[in-house]
Design a protein around this motif. Sequence first.
Motif, mmCIF file in Angstrom:
data_model
loop_
_atom_site.group_PDB
_atom_site.id
_atom_site.type_symbol
_atom_site.label_atom_id
_atom_site.label_comp_id
_atom_site.label_asym_id
_atom_site.label_seq_id
_atom_site.Cartn_x
_atom_site.Cartn_y
_atom_site.Cartn_z
ATOM 1 N N TRP A 120 0.867 -1.175 0.000
ATOM 2 C CA TRP A 120 0.000 0.000 0.000
ATOM 3 C C TRP A 120 0.908 1.230 0.000
ATOM 4 O O TRP A 120 1.431 1.647 1.019
ATOM 5 N N TYR A 121 1.142 1.771 -1.186
ATOM 6 C CA TYR A 121 2.096 2.875 -1.384
ATOM 7 C C TYR A 121 1.290 4.165 -1.315
ATOM 8 O O TYR A 121 0.638 4.559 -2.284
ATOM 9 N N ASP A 122 1.313 4.846 -0.168
ATOM 10 C CA ASP A 122 0.285 5.857 0.083
ATOM 11 C C ASP A 122 0.699 6.737 1.248
ATOM 12 O O ASP A 122 1.348 6.274 2.188
ATOM 13 N N ALA A 123 0.272 8.001 1.203
ATOM 14 C CA ALA A 123 0.462 8.889 2.352
ATOM 15 C C ALA A 123 -0.460 8.516 3.506
ATOM 16 O O ALA A 123 -0.212 8.874 4.652
ATOM 17 N N HIS A 124 -1.537 7.784 3.184
ATOM 18 C CA HIS A 124 -2.583 7.465 4.160
ATOM 19 C C HIS A 124 -2.683 5.959 4.355
ATOM 20 O O HIS A 124 -2.285 5.179 3.492
ATOM 21 N N GLY A 125 -3.272 5.562 5.481
ATOM 22 C CA GLY A 125 -3.452 4.137 5.746
ATOM 23 C C GLY A 125 -4.710 3.560 5.138
ATOM 24 O O GLY A 125 -4.796 2.369 4.874
ATOM 25 N N ASP A 126 -5.719 4.428 4.920
ATOM 26 C CA ASP A 126 -7.027 3.981 4.395
ATOM 27 C C ASP A 126 -7.571 2.818 5.220
ATOM 28 O O ASP A 126 -8.128 1.854 4.693
ATOM 29 N N LEU A 127 -7.402 2.944 6.530
ATOM 30 C CA LEU A 127 -7.801 1.901 7.470
ATOM 31 C C LEU A 127 -8.936 2.361 8.381
ATOM 32 O O LEU A 127 -9.154 1.795 9.440
ATOM 33 N N ASN A 128 -9.667 3.385 7.958
ATOM 34 C CA ASN A 128 -10.804 3.838 8.745
ATOM 35 C C ASN A 128 -12.013 2.934 8.534
ATOM 36 O O ASN A 128 -12.107 2.196 7.556
ATOM 37 N N THR A 129 -12.946 3.010 9.460
ATOM 38 C CA THR A 129 -14.265 2.405 9.320
ATOM 39 C C THR A 129 -15.288 3.528 9.494
ATOM 40 O O THR A 129 -14.922 4.680 9.787
ATOM 41 N N ALA A 130 -16.568 3.200 9.327
ATOM 42 C CA ALA A 130 -17.607 4.213 9.518
ATOM 43 C C ALA A 130 -17.507 4.833 10.914
ATOM 44 O O ALA A 130 -17.786 6.024 11.099
ATOM 45 N N MET A 141 -11.238 4.022 3.562
ATOM 46 C CA MET A 141 -11.626 2.796 4.263
ATOM 47 C C MET A 141 -11.252 1.529 3.498
ATOM 48 O O MET A 141 -11.489 0.420 3.995
ATOM 49 N N SER A 142 -10.694 1.668 2.314
ATOM 50 C CA SER A 142 -10.573 0.517 1.407
ATOM 51 C C SER A 142 -9.675 -0.595 1.938
ATOM 52 O O SER A 142 -9.965 -1.783 1.733
ATOM 53 N N LEU A 143 -8.615 -0.266 2.639
ATOM 54 C CA LEU A 143 -7.750 -1.316 3.172
ATOM 55 C C LEU A 143 -8.424 -2.015 4.358
ATOM 56 O O LEU A 143 -8.325 -3.238 4.504
ATOM 57 N N ALA A 144 -9.143 -1.244 5.169
ATOM 58 C CA ALA A 144 -9.905 -1.846 6.272
ATOM 59 C C ALA A 144 -10.963 -2.808 5.738
ATOM 60 O O ALA A 144 -11.143 -3.916 6.267
ATOM 61 N N VAL A 145 -11.664 -2.402 4.679
ATOM 62 C CA VAL A 145 -12.682 -3.269 4.067
ATOM 63 C C VAL A 145 -12.046 -4.579 3.605
ATOM 64 O O VAL A 145 -12.611 -5.666 3.801
ATOM 65 N N SER A 146 -10.870 -4.500 3.004
ATOM 66 C CA SER A 146 -10.188 -5.700 2.520
ATOM 67 C C SER A 146 -9.785 -6.632 3.667
ATOM 68 O O SER A 146 -9.627 -7.838 3.465
ATOM 69 N N LEU A 147 -9.659 -6.070 4.858
ATOM 70 C CA LEU A 147 -9.385 -6.872 6.060
ATOM 71 C C LEU A 147 -10.672 -7.435 6.675
ATOM 72 O O LEU A 147 -10.623 -8.117 7.692
ATOM 73 N N GLY A 148 -11.816 -7.118 6.067
ATOM 74 C CA GLY A 148 -13.090 -7.611 6.567
ATOM 75 C C GLY A 148 -13.761 -6.690 7.553
ATOM 76 O O GLY A 148 -14.726 -7.081 8.216
ATOM 77 N N LEU A 149 -13.281 -5.441 7.643
ATOM 78 C CA LEU A 149 -13.819 -4.478 8.605
ATOM 79 C C LEU A 149 -14.623 -3.415 7.873
ATOM 80 O O LEU A 149 -14.092 -2.707 7.024
ATOM 81 N N GLN A 152 -21.165 -4.504 5.432
ATOM 82 C CA GLN A 152 -21.244 -5.825 4.815
ATOM 83 C C GLN A 152 -21.369 -5.760 3.297
ATOM 84 O O GLN A 152 -20.876 -6.631 2.592
ATOM 85 N N SER A 153 -21.988 -4.703 2.778
ATOM 86 C CA SER A 153 -22.116 -4.584 1.321
ATOM 87 C C SER A 153 -20.766 -4.378 0.647
ATOM 88 O O SER A 153 -20.616 -4.634 -0.554
ATOM 89 N N LEU A 154 -19.771 -3.932 1.399
ATOM 90 C CA LEU A 154 -18.411 -3.767 0.881
ATOM 91 C C LEU A 154 -17.536 -4.971 1.194
ATOM 92 O O LEU A 154 -16.830 -5.483 0.321
ATOM 93 N N THR A 155 -17.591 -5.447 2.431
ATOM 94 C CA THR A 155 -16.707 -6.554 2.827
ATOM 95 C C THR A 155 -17.078 -7.864 2.137
ATOM 96 O O THR A 155 -16.229 -8.741 1.962
ATOM 97 N N SER A 156 -18.343 -7.992 1.704
ATOM 98 C CA SER A 156 -18.799 -9.254 1.099
ATOM 99 C C SER A 156 -18.589 -9.316 -0.413
ATOM 100 O O SER A 156 -18.925 -10.326 -1.038
ATOM 101 N N ILE A 157 -18.074 -8.265 -1.018
ATOM 102 C CA ILE A 157 -17.863 -8.267 -2.474
ATOM 103 C C ILE A 157 -16.953 -9.436 -2.859
ATOM 104 O O ILE A 157 -15.924 -9.672 -2.223
ATOM 105 N N GLY A 158 -17.366 -10.161 -3.884
ATOM 106 C CA GLY A 158 -16.628 -11.354 -4.287
ATOM 107 C C GLY A 158 -17.100 -12.606 -3.584
ATOM 108 O O GLY A 158 -16.675 -13.712 -3.913
#
Length: 299
Positions: A120-130, A141-149, A152-158
Amino acid sequence: MKKSIAIIGVPMDLGQMRRGVDMGPSAIRYAGVVERLENLNLEIEDLGDIEIGSADRNANSENNLKNLKAVADANVLLASKVDGVFREGKFPLIFGGDHSIAIGSIAGVAKHFNNLGVIWYDAHGDLNTAETSPSGNIHGMSLAVSLGLGDQSLTSIGGYAPKIKPENIVIIGARSLDEGERKLIKEKGIKVYTMHEIDRLGMTAVMDEAIHYLKERTDGVHLSLDLDGLDPHDAPGVGTPVNGGISYRESHLAMEMLEESKLITSAEFVEVNPILDERNKTAEVAVALMGSLFGEKLL
């Protein structure tokens, strides 16, 4: 044999609030990416752009997730497209668009690996949740979503979650982290190289360590490169610039070392915003970095 790369554009601007980043894929193409990669004896297929829905007008203010449905729907399409590219034996190269598109990219990639790694090459962690996000912008929030956090409409994709394990992530270039993100990084033991480490150790040592770390534990690595990881002097056309970032030359070195490692199995370049740019400079930087990632050399 030629390496086959499939380009997917994602003109997404709904994961944040600054207009213009939806033109990022067009700006990258205009900067000559196809010709540059073809000159490296790569076989390029441009699959065009994913269709993005309209903004949710009264957008999910009750759950602090702006444009949730439109972002989720686009990422479902992207995950399916990326999955198809992998099934054809091609390398997915994704152009953003804001960083919320990593939700779909990683969802499409991760099902093809037992232990997917992510740089994750970024100035930010993108690890927030709602609950922790100061803005409600899903691109944070995208990296947090990929961790399952997350929602549900985002974490369940795929059809599965989580997509990645915290120990398989390396964040490089961080210099702006919210309180909730700092807490999550410590809780999950996520490996982070902030600008302090890059300045202190040098980019060569940071990339050596990151490559060695991921080689030991993963069977494929997705590169998610946000152009705001670079210093705004080198990449001005981004929505959330943070001073004191990675230099142009350091970024080329990082890409060159990743190419030598043969570690990267998919990649995305995001947050190019032509409206905020200077004569398409940031898109040209993105294309130049892709050149290094895919083996471009001076001699």
